[in-house]
Design a protein around this motif. Structure first.
Motif, PDB file in Angstrom:
ATOM      1  N   LEU A 148      42.417  27.654 -42.774  1.00 21.30           N
ATOM      2  CA  LEU A 148      42.862  28.896 -42.369  1.00 21.30           C
ATOM      3  C   LEU A 148      44.395  29.062 -41.908  1.00 21.30           C
ATOM      4  CD1 LEU A 148      42.143  31.888 -41.663  1.00 21.30           C
ATOM      5  CD2 LEU A 148      41.421  30.923 -39.347  1.00 21.30           C
ATOM      6  N   THR A 149      45.065  29.929 -42.715  1.00 20.83           N
ATOM      7  CA  THR A 149      46.241  30.388 -42.057  1.00 20.83           C
ATOM      8  C   THR A 149      46.274  31.837 -41.533  1.00 20.83           C
ATOM      9  OG1 THR A 149      46.790  31.550 -44.187  1.00 20.83           O
ATOM     10  CG2 THR A 149      47.549  29.163 -43.780  1.00 20.83           C
ATOM     11  N   GLY A 150      46.959  32.126 -40.463  1.00 22.72           N
ATOM     12  CA  GLY A 150      46.767  33.459 -39.932  1.00 22.72           C
ATOM     13  C   GLY A 150      45.862  33.454 -38.414  1.00 22.72           C
ATOM     14  N   ASP A 151      45.436  34.482 -38.118  1.00 16.30           N
ATOM     15  CA  ASP A 151      45.071  34.429 -36.463  1.00 16.30           C
ATOM     16  C   ASP A 151      43.660  34.937 -36.876  1.00 16.30           C
ATOM     17  OD1 ASP A 151      47.563  33.731 -35.278  1.00 16.30           O
ATOM     18  OD2 ASP A 151      48.049  36.092 -35.540  1.00 16.30           O
ATOM     19  N   ARG A 152      42.613  34.074 -36.188  1.00 18.73           N
ATOM     20  CA  ARG A 152      41.099  34.400 -36.295  1.00 18.73           C
ATOM     21  C   ARG A 152      40.827  35.089 -34.916  1.00 18.73           C
ATOM     22  NH1 ARG A 152      36.420  31.752 -34.850  1.00 18.73           N
ATOM     23  NH2 ARG A 152      38.007  29.976 -34.401  1.00 18.73           N
ATOM     24  N   ALA A 167      31.384  36.563 -51.954  1.00 20.81           N
ATOM     25  CA  ALA A 167      31.788  36.234 -50.630  1.00 20.81           C
ATOM     26  C   ALA A 167      31.069  36.606 -49.185  1.00 20.81           C
ATOM     27  CB  ALA A 167      33.468  37.151 -50.631  1.00 20.81           C
ATOM     28  N   LEU A 168      31.144  35.718 -48.609  1.00 18.79           N
ATOM     29  CA  LEU A 168      30.280  36.025 -47.395  1.00 18.79           C
ATOM     30  C   LEU A 168      31.317  36.183 -46.062  1.00 18.79           C
ATOM     31  CD1 LEU A 168      27.521  36.202 -45.766  1.00 18.79           C
ATOM     32  CD2 LEU A 168      27.746  33.802 -45.414  1.00 18.79           C
ATOM     33  N   LEU A 169      31.199  37.345 -45.290  1.00 16.54           N
ATOM     34  CA  LEU A 169      32.381  37.643 -44.231  1.00 16.54           C
ATOM     35  C   LEU A 169      31.430  37.914 -43.163  1.00 16.54           C
ATOM     36  CD1 LEU A 169      33.284  39.200 -47.034  1.00 16.54           C
ATOM     37  CD2 LEU A 169      35.498  39.376 -45.514  1.00 16.54           C
ATOM     38  N   LEU A 170      31.417  37.131 -41.928  1.00 17.33           N
ATOM     39  CA  LEU A 170      30.812  37.477 -40.749  1.00 17.33           C
ATOM     40  C   LEU A 170      31.251  38.624 -40.335  1.00 17.33           C
ATOM     41  CD1 LEU A 170      30.082  33.963 -38.976  1.00 17.33           C
ATOM     42  CD2 LEU A 170      28.870  35.144 -40.707  1.00 17.33           C
ATOM     43  N   GLY A 171      30.369  39.719 -39.778  1.00 17.42           N
ATOM     44  CA  GLY A 171      30.635  41.046 -39.266  1.00 17.42           C
ATOM     45  C   GLY A 171      31.293  40.939 -37.934  1.00 17.42           C
ATOM     46  N   ASP A 172      31.396  39.821 -37.369  1.00 20.85           N
ATOM     47  CA  ASP A 172      32.073  39.811 -35.814  1.00 20.85           C
ATOM     48  C   ASP A 172      33.224  39.159 -35.680  1.00 20.85           C
ATOM     49  OD1 ASP A 172      30.784  37.332 -36.276  1.00 20.85           O
ATOM     50  OD2 ASP A 172      29.485  37.497 -34.160  1.00 20.85           O
ATOM     51  N   THR A 173      33.868  38.788 -36.771  1.00 21.15           N
ATOM     52  CA  THR A 173      34.781  38.083 -36.835  1.00 21.15           C
ATOM     53  C   THR A 173      36.203  38.628 -37.698  1.00 21.15           C
ATOM     54  OG1 THR A 173      33.726  35.809 -36.985  1.00 21.15           O
ATOM     55  CG2 THR A 173      36.042  35.753 -37.735  1.00 21.15           C
ATOM     56  N   ILE A 174      37.261  38.702 -37.045  1.00 17.89           N
ATOM     57  CA  ILE A 174      38.454  39.390 -37.554  1.00 17.89           C
ATOM     58  C   ILE A 174      39.357  38.446 -38.060  1.00 17.89           C
ATOM     59  CG2 ILE A 174      40.448  41.054 -37.542  1.00 17.89           C
ATOM     60  CD1 ILE A 174      38.417  42.697 -35.362  1.00 17.89           C
ATOM     61  N   ILE A 175      40.004  38.249 -39.109  1.00 19.22           N
ATOM     62  CA  ILE A 175      40.983  37.366 -39.543  1.00 19.22           C
ATOM     63  C   ILE A 175      42.167  38.143 -40.029  1.00 19.22           C
ATOM     64  CG2 ILE A 175      41.784  35.431 -40.949  1.00 19.22           C
ATOM     65  CD1 ILE A 175      38.768  34.583 -40.975  1.00 19.22           C
ATOM     66  N   ILE A 233      33.492  45.749 -37.513  1.00 17.90           N
ATOM     67  CA  ILE A 233      33.273  45.539 -38.877  1.00 17.90           C
ATOM     68  C   ILE A 233      34.268  46.340 -39.912  1.00 17.90           C
ATOM     69  CG2 ILE A 233      31.771  47.400 -38.844  1.00 17.90           C
ATOM     70  CD1 ILE A 233      29.696  45.511 -40.499  1.00 17.90           C
ATOM     71  N   GLN A 234      34.830  47.311 -39.390  1.00 10.92           N
ATOM     72  CA  GLN A 234      35.700  48.164 -40.391  1.00 10.92           C
ATOM     73  C   GLN A 234      36.980  46.995 -40.769  1.00 10.92           C
ATOM     74  OE1 GLN A 234      36.881  51.893 -39.596  1.00 10.92           O
ATOM     75  NE2 GLN A 234      38.717  51.775 -40.859  1.00 10.92           N
ATOM     76  N   TYR A 235      37.349  46.209 -39.795  1.00 14.80           N
ATOM     77  CA  TYR A 235      38.613  45.282 -40.247  1.00 14.80           C
ATOM     78  C   TYR A 235      37.801  44.204 -41.303  1.00 14.80           C
ATOM     79  CZ  TYR A 235      41.045  46.607 -35.973  1.00 14.80           C
ATOM     80  OH  TYR A 235      41.855  47.435 -35.261  1.00 14.80           O
ATOM     81  N   VAL A 236      36.685  43.999 -41.231  1.00 12.33           N
ATOM     82  CA  VAL A 236      35.865  43.056 -41.971  1.00 12.33           C
ATOM     83  C   VAL A 236      35.750  43.603 -43.310  1.00 12.33           C
ATOM     84  CG1 VAL A 236      33.767  41.438 -42.485  1.00 12.33           C
ATOM     85  CG2 VAL A 236      34.657  42.050 -40.145  1.00 12.33           C
ATOM     86  N   VAL A 237      35.163  44.919 -43.504  1.00 14.92           N
ATOM     87  CA  VAL A 237      35.276  45.675 -44.733  1.00 14.92           C
ATOM     88  C   VAL A 237      36.514  45.544 -45.430  1.00 14.92           C
ATOM     89  CG1 VAL A 237      34.687  47.703 -45.877  1.00 14.92           C
ATOM     90  CG2 VAL A 237      33.045  46.757 -43.971  1.00 14.92           C
ATOM     91  N   GLU A 238      37.614  45.999 -44.566  1.00 11.65           N
ATOM     92  CA  GLU A 238      38.948  46.291 -45.274  1.00 11.65           C
ATOM     93  C   GLU A 238      39.564  45.095 -45.857  1.00 11.65           C
ATOM     94  OE1 GLU A 238      40.454  49.976 -42.264  1.00 11.65           O
ATOM     95  OE2 GLU A 238      40.664  47.763 -41.833  1.00 11.65           O
ATOM     96  N   GLU A 239      39.086  43.789 -45.210  1.00  9.01           N
ATOM     97  CA  GLU A 239      39.533  42.557 -45.702  1.00  9.01           C
ATOM     98  C   GLU A 239      39.004  42.275 -46.962  1.00  9.01           C
ATOM     99  OE1 GLU A 239      38.929  37.743 -45.030  1.00  9.01           O
ATOM    100  OE2 GLU A 239      38.864  39.040 -43.247  1.00  9.01           O
ATOM    101  N   ALA A 240      37.594  42.651 -47.193  1.00 12.76           N
ATOM    102  CA  ALA A 240      36.856  42.446 -48.618  1.00 12.76           C
ATOM    103  C   ALA A 240      37.714  43.393 -49.707  1.00 12.76           C
ATOM    104  CB  ALA A 240      35.544  42.856 -48.305  1.00 12.76           C
TER     105      ALA A 240
END
Length: 291
Positions: A249-253, A126-134, A37-44
């Motif tokens: 999407l571009t990048g890695d999910r 924005a809605l970001l799922l907490g178990d998905t890293i992009i 979830i830290q990756y997700v917060v950092e993306e936001a």
């Protein structure tokens, strides 16, 4: 239209990770040296959003503790002269303005999103799922915000998945050929089908766990009946929106939803990790194991 708020649902049981998730939230599963979830917060945060609401549930207190200040730990690190580690711990508590609300009953992703209405009000979010890293050069959420603000409509991130896997996703119905170059483009989406059979799938463009919604989504959720498993399905509500656009999407999910996908995320991200030591250690292990 200006997107300044983010919502991160993190209330599920994480049953595919049992027994480890019996006492630890799935969103706190580590990927390298940080919880998912830290990756997700950092993306936001990287997308320019500092007002973040995390939807939690019973047994999810570890998420709040992680983003809270830890005075005892910081004092111990400072006394030990471990400045680098101290800085990393302090940065977590300063990531942004993080709020929490608890989903009282686990009745699906759509139900979790409804808990955000009082916080976001009439504003887009924005809605970001907490178990998905992009992982991408430009944060996925930032790209979505740019397209959503340009067209003033809800916008979703989509990814081309192998046709054999479409039955595992919500799939977009869009008038686009398989070989259409969608780089830096957004496009209208007419409908979504939840987990279609291969022969019924209108495309292989799957929902990836990143969305920008206008406040219209709350009316759509209120008008949506519970679906599969007796849960309120977000995809069913999305289908009721007046207009919606997709961005490829571009990048890695990395979907941290199963043990195999979590292991893959750790391996692949460690090989890309730019600290030398971790990268070299994993490469050496793989070479020794598979030579």
């Amino acid at each position: 239209m200006e997107v300044t708020k983010a919502v991160i649902p993190a209330a599920g049981f994480g049953t595919r990770f049992l027994p480890v998730t019996k006492a630890q939230p799935k969103e706190m599963m580590p990927v390298l040296d940080k919880p998912t979830i830290q990756y997700v917060v950092e993306e936001a945060i990287a997308a320019g959003i500092e007002d973040i609401l995390i939807i939690t549930g019973r047994g999810k207190q570890a998420i709040e503790r992680h983003f809270d200040k830890s005075y005892e730990l910081e004092e111990a690190l400072e006394a030990a002269g471990k400045t680098d580690r101290l800085n990393r711990v302090e940065e977590i508590a300063d990531l942004g303005d993080i709020h929490y609300v608890r989903q009282k009953e686990r009745e699906g992703l759509g139900d979790a999103v409804r808990y955000a209405e009082k916080h976001v009000g009439e504003n887009p979010f924005a809605l970001l799922l907490g178990d998905t890293i992009i992982e991408s050069d430009t944060p996925c959420t930032q790209t979505l915000i740019e397209h959503a603000e340009a067209h003033d409509v809800s916008t979703l991130s989509l990814e081309r998945v192998p046709w054999a896997q479409v039955s595992s996703y919500g799939v977009a119905d869009a008038d686009i050929d398989d070989d259409t170059d969608l780089t830096d483009e957004s496009f209208p989406v007419s409908d979504f089908i939840e987990k279609p059979a291969r022969e019924d799938a209108p495309s292989n463009l799957a929902i990836t766990g990143r969305y920008i919604f206008t406040a219209e989504i709350f009316d759509a959720l209120d008008a949506t009946e519970k679906g599969v498993g007796g849960e309120l399905q977000l995809t069913d509500a999305i289908r009721k929106l007046t207009d919606i656009r997709g961005v490829e999407l571009t990048g890695d999910r990395y979907d941290i939803g199963t043990i195999p996908s979590w292991l893959r995320a750790n391996i692949e991200m460690s090989l890309q990790y730019d600290d030398g030591e971790m990268n070299a250690a994993v490469e050496e292990f793989l070479q020794e194991r598979f030579r």
